[in-house]
Design a protein around this motif. Structure first.
Motif, mmCIF file in Angstrom:
data_model
loop_
_atom_site.group_PDB
_atom_site.id
_atom_site.type_symbol
_atom_site.label_atom_id
_atom_site.label_comp_id
_atom_site.label_asym_id
_atom_site.label_seq_id
_atom_site.Cartn_x
_atom_site.Cartn_y
_atom_site.Cartn_z
ATOM 1 N N LYS A 74 -30.648 -0.648 20.375
ATOM 2 C CA LYS A 74 -29.715 -0.928 21.473
ATOM 3 C C LYS A 74 -30.447 -0.835 22.795
ATOM 4 O O LYS A 74 -31.058 0.165 23.121
ATOM 5 C CB LYS A 74 -28.550 0.045 21.456
ATOM 6 N N ARG A 79 -24.752 -4.841 24.533
ATOM 7 C CA ARG A 79 -24.073 -4.455 23.297
ATOM 8 C C ARG A 79 -25.081 -4.403 22.165
ATOM 9 O O ARG A 79 -26.115 -5.051 22.200
ATOM 10 C CB ARG A 79 -22.993 -5.477 22.959
ATOM 11 N N MET A 80 -24.752 -3.631 21.144
ATOM 12 C CA MET A 80 -25.623 -3.530 19.991
ATOM 13 C C MET A 80 -25.557 -4.839 19.199
ATOM 14 O O MET A 80 -24.495 -5.430 19.046
ATOM 15 C CB MET A 80 -25.194 -2.351 19.119
ATOM 16 N N ILE A 85 -25.688 -3.313 13.661
ATOM 17 C CA ILE A 85 -24.400 -2.747 13.243
ATOM 18 C C ILE A 85 -24.249 -2.832 11.733
ATOM 19 O O ILE A 85 -23.823 -1.869 11.075
ATOM 20 C CB ILE A 85 -23.244 -3.459 13.962
ATOM 21 N N SER A 89 -24.069 0.304 9.157
ATOM 22 C CA SER A 89 -22.887 0.429 8.303
ATOM 23 C C SER A 89 -23.267 0.527 6.832
ATOM 24 O O SER A 89 -22.767 1.407 6.104
ATOM 25 C CB SER A 89 -21.957 -0.771 8.499
#
Length: 137
Positions: A74, A79-80, A85, A89
């Motif tokens: 990041k 924004r990532m 992401i 996850s």
């Protein structure tokens, strides 16, 4: 009109196209590739694959690295990335699954059924080892 007057009016011929219209989309800034986000994504996939194959040390290590790389990717004020992401996850799901699996196996091995299972497994292992040693000696 001379060149001096053009400079006073903030005229820059490089910012206008052929029709004299200045487009805000004429030269978008090139997007830099983010190696940490890609690494997080790839390590997340590797942790899922090795997690399903029950290669416990590998998905644990790759999950931790994927989460670290995802957060390092990041950039300040942005924004990532989606790859980061997804990598975070996938790695978090596998890491939580591994921790829960280890906890369940530990709890099972501390019961009478778990102790009986281990004793039966060891007896069958010793018998198979005995047959193996007789065959190859």
């Amino acid at each position: 009109m001379d060149d001096h007057q053009f400079n006073q009016n903030n005229y820059n011929p490089n910012t206008y196209n052929q029709n004299g219209y200045q487009s805000p989309y004429s030269n978008p800034a090139p997007k830099r590739a983010n190696g940490f986000a890609k690494s997080s994504f790839i390590l997340g996939i590797i942790s899922v694959i090795t997690g399903f194959l029950f290669l416990i040390p590998i998905p644990f290590i790759t999950s931790l690295l994927s989460i670290i790389f995802g957060f390092v990717s990041k950039r300040p004020g942005e924004r990532m990335e989606g790859k980061a992401i997804v990598g975070i996850s996938l790695s978090a799901v596998i890491l939580i699954t591994i921790i829960v699996l280890i906890f369940v196996v530990y709890q099972f091995l501390n019961t009478m059924a778990g102790v009986e299972f281990v004793n039966q497994f060891m007896a069958e292992y010793k018998e198979a080892l005995k047959v193996y040693m007789e065959f190859y000696n």
